[in-house]
Write a protein that holds these residues in place. Sequence first.
Motif, PDB file in Angstrom:
ATOM      1  N   HIS A   1      13.706  95.085   6.633  1.00  0.00           N
ATOM      2  CA  HIS A   1      14.570  93.967   6.264  1.00  0.00           C
ATOM      3  C   HIS A   1      15.276  94.232   4.935  1.00  0.00           C
ATOM      4  O   HIS A   1      16.423  93.795   4.741  1.00  0.00           O
ATOM      5  N   LEU A   2      14.620  94.962   4.027  1.00  0.00           N
ATOM      6  CA  LEU A   2      15.307  95.358   2.801  1.00  0.00           C
ATOM      7  C   LEU A   2      16.480  96.275   3.129  1.00  0.00           C
ATOM      8  O   LEU A   2      17.562  96.161   2.537  1.00  0.00           O
ATOM      9  N   LEU A   3      16.289  97.183   4.083  1.00  0.00           N
ATOM     10  CA  LEU A   3      17.358  98.077   4.509  1.00  0.00           C
ATOM     11  C   LEU A   3      18.534  97.289   5.069  1.00  0.00           C
ATOM     12  O   LEU A   3      19.695  97.574   4.755  1.00  0.00           O
ATOM     13  N   MET A   4      18.256  96.287   5.891  1.00  0.00           N
ATOM     14  CA  MET A   4      19.321  95.464   6.453  1.00  0.00           C
ATOM     15  C   MET A   4      20.069  94.710   5.365  1.00  0.00           C
ATOM     16  O   MET A   4      21.302  94.576   5.407  1.00  0.00           O
TER      17      MET A   4
ATOM     18  N   ARG B   1       9.235  89.089  15.162  1.00  0.00           N
ATOM     19  CA  ARG B   1       9.876  88.072  14.326  1.00  0.00           C
ATOM     20  C   ARG B   1      11.093  87.466  15.015  1.00  0.00           C
ATOM     21  O   ARG B   1      11.403  86.279  14.815  1.00  0.00           O
ATOM     22  N   TYR B   2      11.776  88.260  15.825  1.00  0.00           N
ATOM     23  CA  TYR B   2      13.013  87.787  16.456  1.00  0.00           C
ATOM     24  C   TYR B   2      12.842  87.547  17.950  1.00  0.00           C
ATOM     25  O   TYR B   2      13.827  87.328  18.650  1.00  0.00           O
ATOM     26  N   ARG B   3      11.610  87.585  18.437  1.00  0.00           N
ATOM     27  CA  ARG B   3      11.381  87.380  19.860  1.00  0.00           C
ATOM     28  C   ARG B   3      11.800  85.973  20.267  1.00  0.00           C
ATOM     29  O   ARG B   3      11.432  84.980  19.640  1.00  0.00           O
ATOM     30  N   GLY B   4      12.588  85.871  21.305  1.00  0.00           N
ATOM     31  CA  GLY B   4      13.045  84.575  21.790  1.00  0.00           C
ATOM     32  C   GLY B   4      14.351  84.118  21.181  1.00  0.00           C
ATOM     33  O   GLY B   4      14.960  83.157  21.666  1.00  0.00           O
ATOM     34  N   ALA B   5      14.817  84.771  20.123  1.00  0.00           N
ATOM     35  CA  ALA B   5      16.083  84.401  19.485  1.00  0.00           C
ATOM     36  C   ALA B   5      17.253  84.943  20.303  1.00  0.00           C
ATOM     37  O   ALA B   5      17.192  86.049  20.842  1.00  0.00           O
ATOM     38  N   SER B   6      18.313  84.174  20.388  1.00  0.00           N
ATOM     39  CA  SER B   6      19.459  84.559  21.205  1.00  0.00           C
ATOM     40  C   SER B   6      20.125  85.831  20.705  1.00  0.00           C
ATOM     41  O   SER B   6      20.566  86.668  21.498  1.00  0.00           O
ATOM     42  N   PHE B   7      20.199  85.991  19.373  1.00  0.00           N
ATOM     43  CA  PHE B   7      20.869  87.158  18.804  1.00  0.00           C
ATOM     44  C   PHE B   7      19.908  88.310  18.515  1.00  0.00           C
ATOM     45  O   PHE B   7      20.351  89.386  18.112  1.00  0.00           O
ATOM     46  N   GLY B   8      18.621  88.093  18.701  1.00  0.00           N
ATOM     47  CA  GLY B   8      17.646  89.162  18.530  1.00  0.00           C
ATOM     48  C   GLY B   8      17.700  89.812  17.163  1.00  0.00           C
ATOM     49  O   GLY B   8      17.742  89.137  16.128  1.00  0.00           O
ATOM     50  N   LEU B   9      17.757  91.156  17.157  1.00  0.00           N
ATOM     51  CA  LEU B   9      17.742  91.903  15.904  1.00  0.00           C
ATOM     52  C   LEU B   9      18.998  91.677  15.060  1.00  0.00           C
ATOM     53  O   LEU B   9      19.007  92.003  13.871  1.00  0.00           O
ATOM     54  N   LEU B  10      20.042  91.123  15.653  1.00  0.00           N
ATOM     55  CA  LEU B  10      21.243  90.849  14.871  1.00  0.00           C
ATOM     56  C   LEU B  10      20.974  89.870  13.732  1.00  0.00           C
ATOM     57  O   LEU B  10      21.686  89.850  12.731  1.00  0.00           O
ATOM     58  N   TRP B  11      19.913  89.069  13.890  1.00  0.00           N
ATOM     59  CA  TRP B  11      19.559  88.135  12.826  1.00  0.00           C
ATOM     60  C   TRP B  11      19.154  88.867  11.559  1.00  0.00           C
ATOM     61  O   TRP B  11      19.217  88.303  10.461  1.00  0.00           O
ATOM     62  N   SER B  12      18.710  90.109  11.670  1.00  0.00           N
ATOM     63  CA  SER B  12      18.352  90.879  10.477  1.00  0.00           C
ATOM     64  C   SER B  12      19.581  91.175   9.621  1.00  0.00           C
ATOM     65  O   SER B  12      19.456  91.460   8.425  1.00  0.00           O
ATOM     66  N   LEU B  13      20.775  91.132  10.234  1.00  0.00           N
ATOM     67  CA  LEU B  13      22.021  91.281   9.491  1.00  0.00           C
ATOM     68  C   LEU B  13      22.662  89.930   9.176  1.00  0.00           C
ATOM     69  O   LEU B  13      23.258  89.744   8.118  1.00  0.00           O
ATOM     70  N   ILE B  14      22.523  88.984  10.113  1.00  0.00           N
ATOM     71  CA  ILE B  14      23.130  87.664   9.913  1.00  0.00           C
ATOM     72  C   ILE B  14      22.429  86.905   8.793  1.00  0.00           C
ATOM     73  O   ILE B  14      23.081  86.282   7.941  1.00  0.00           O
ATOM     74  N   SER B  15      21.104  86.971   8.758  1.00  0.00           N
ATOM     75  CA  SER B  15      20.335  86.211   7.763  1.00  0.00           C
ATOM     76  C   SER B  15      20.696  86.587   6.330  1.00  0.00           C
ATOM     77  O   SER B  15      20.962  85.696   5.505  1.00  0.00           O
ATOM     78  N   PRO B  16      20.715  87.878   5.967  1.00  0.00           N
ATOM     79  CA  PRO B  16      21.095  88.192   4.590  1.00  0.00           C
ATOM     80  C   PRO B  16      22.526  87.807   4.250  1.00  0.00           C
ATOM     81  O   PRO B  16      22.821  87.431   3.116  1.00  0.00           O
ATOM     82  N   PHE B  17      23.427  87.868   5.245  1.00  0.00           N
ATOM     83  CA  PHE B  17      24.806  87.460   4.988  1.00  0.00           C
ATOM     84  C   PHE B  17      24.870  85.960   4.693  1.00  0.00           C
ATOM     85  O   PHE B  17      25.555  85.525   3.753  1.00  0.00           O
ATOM     86  N   LEU B  18      24.161  85.160   5.472  1.00  0.00           N
ATOM     87  CA  LEU B  18      24.122  83.720   5.218  1.00  0.00           C
ATOM     88  C   LEU B  18      23.453  83.421   3.877  1.00  0.00           C
ATOM     89  O   LEU B  18      23.876  82.509   3.148  1.00  0.00           O
ATOM     90  N   MET B  19      22.416  84.194   3.557  1.00  0.00           N
ATOM     91  CA  MET B  19      21.739  84.006   2.284  1.00  0.00           C
ATOM     92  C   MET B  19      22.677  84.297   1.120  1.00  0.00           C
ATOM     93  O   MET B  19      22.683  83.597   0.104  1.00  0.00           O
ATOM     94  N   LEU B  20      23.505  85.327   1.269  1.00  0.00           N
ATOM     95  CA  LEU B  20      24.468  85.664   0.236  1.00  0.00           C
ATOM     96  C   LEU B  20      25.487  84.541   0.049  1.00  0.00           C
ATOM     97  O   LEU B  20      25.886  84.226  -1.086  1.00  0.00           O
ATOM     98  N   LEU B  21      25.915  83.917   1.142  1.00  0.00           N
ATOM     99  CA  LEU B  21      26.844  82.796   1.041  1.00  0.00           C
ATOM    100  C   LEU B  21      26.231  81.632   0.267  1.00  0.00           C
ATOM    101  O   LEU B  21      26.892  80.989  -0.549  1.00  0.00           O
ATOM    102  N   VAL B  22      24.946  81.382   0.506  1.00  0.00           N
ATOM    103  CA  VAL B  22      24.257  80.302  -0.203  1.00  0.00           C
ATOM    104  C   VAL B  22      24.170  80.612  -1.698  1.00  0.00           C
ATOM    105  O   VAL B  22      24.425  79.747  -2.546  1.00  0.00           O
ATOM    106  N   TYR B  23      23.810  81.860  -2.028  1.00  0.00           N
ATOM    107  CA  TYR B  23      23.722  82.253  -3.435  1.00  0.00           C
ATOM    108  C   TYR B  23      25.080  82.144  -4.122  1.00  0.00           C
ATOM    109  O   TYR B  23      25.177  81.695  -5.269  1.00  0.00           O
ATOM    110  N   THR B  24      26.136  82.557  -3.423  1.00  0.00           N
ATOM    111  CA  THR B  24      27.475  82.492  -3.996  1.00  0.00           C
ATOM    112  C   THR B  24      27.881  81.054  -4.271  1.00  0.00           C
ATOM    113  O   THR B  24      28.437  80.738  -5.333  1.00  0.00           O
ATOM    114  N   LEU B  25      27.592  80.169  -3.325  1.00  0.00           N
ATOM    115  CA  LEU B  25      27.933  78.756  -3.485  1.00  0.00           C
ATOM    116  C   LEU B  25      27.137  78.124  -4.615  1.00  0.00           C
ATOM    117  O   LEU B  25      27.700  77.434  -5.474  1.00  0.00           O
ATOM    118  N   ALA B  26      25.815  78.373  -4.624  1.00  0.00           N
ATOM    119  CA  ALA B  26      24.948  77.708  -5.596  1.00  0.00           C
ATOM    120  C   ALA B  26      25.143  78.243  -7.006  1.00  0.00           C
ATOM    121  O   ALA B  26      25.352  77.477  -7.956  1.00  0.00           O
TER     122      ALA B  26
END
Length: 264
Positions: free
Chosen positions: A122-125, A25-50
Amino acid sequence: MGILSVFGKHRSLAFELTQREVLGRYRGASFGLLWSLISPFLMLLVYTLAFGFVMKGRWPGSTGSTTDFALILFAGLTVHGFFAECFTRAPQLIVSNTGYVKRVVFPLDILVWSMTFSALFHLLMNMVVLLLLQLAIKGSIPVTAALLPVVVVPLVILTVGVGWMVSSLGVYLRDIGQIAGVIAAAMLFLSSAIVPVESVPESYRIVFELNPLTFIIDQVREVVIWGRLPNWGGLGIYTAIACTVALLGHRMFNKLRVGFADVL
């Protein structure tokens, strides 16, 4: 014993398949597995805003702050996201792995386990992000958060059972893949992920209570957000039902798998 073979003779195979799915899922991404932590954090920001700032949503029984509402909402949405990921992928699971179907010795039921373990990672992350934010905002993490695995395991068992049913039927009924997303969305809006059951009119509340995600979402919030013990009796009943669904799903999968090669 065939159901539990993933923890025995096939555990190395299940681990390899799960690792391949997660890393793929993260092959080729610059941050690799870090996206498993970054994505939920960004998602939380969107939920908080909306939901917090725009819609001014507040949760009954909380302090009424936007951050509390965001954490409560995030806990429910991540549980739904785990089930929805497996449910929407299941109809195409066997169809997209025809190479394994033609190998007589390959244990096809392992594919459902690897799919579930990948979603569980991903649920764990997501839960790691939730606990870190809980620590940052409130200054501590409830001791009851250690019971989170106990609360999630029954849902994992149920998800595996449903995955066996849907993946086997998806080989013969391709229309299931078209409606799986609609069903997953309905399970989101008809659960306590977004709307507290207490605020639903009595005549419609039964629909929310029968949703298999509602109970687990509420229990996750109990141990992670509110710092209370889960409903042990309810968890016992839920686990019994989940095990029954898993047994029936595995039996259905084994009965239908004999025709996979002919159909594909």
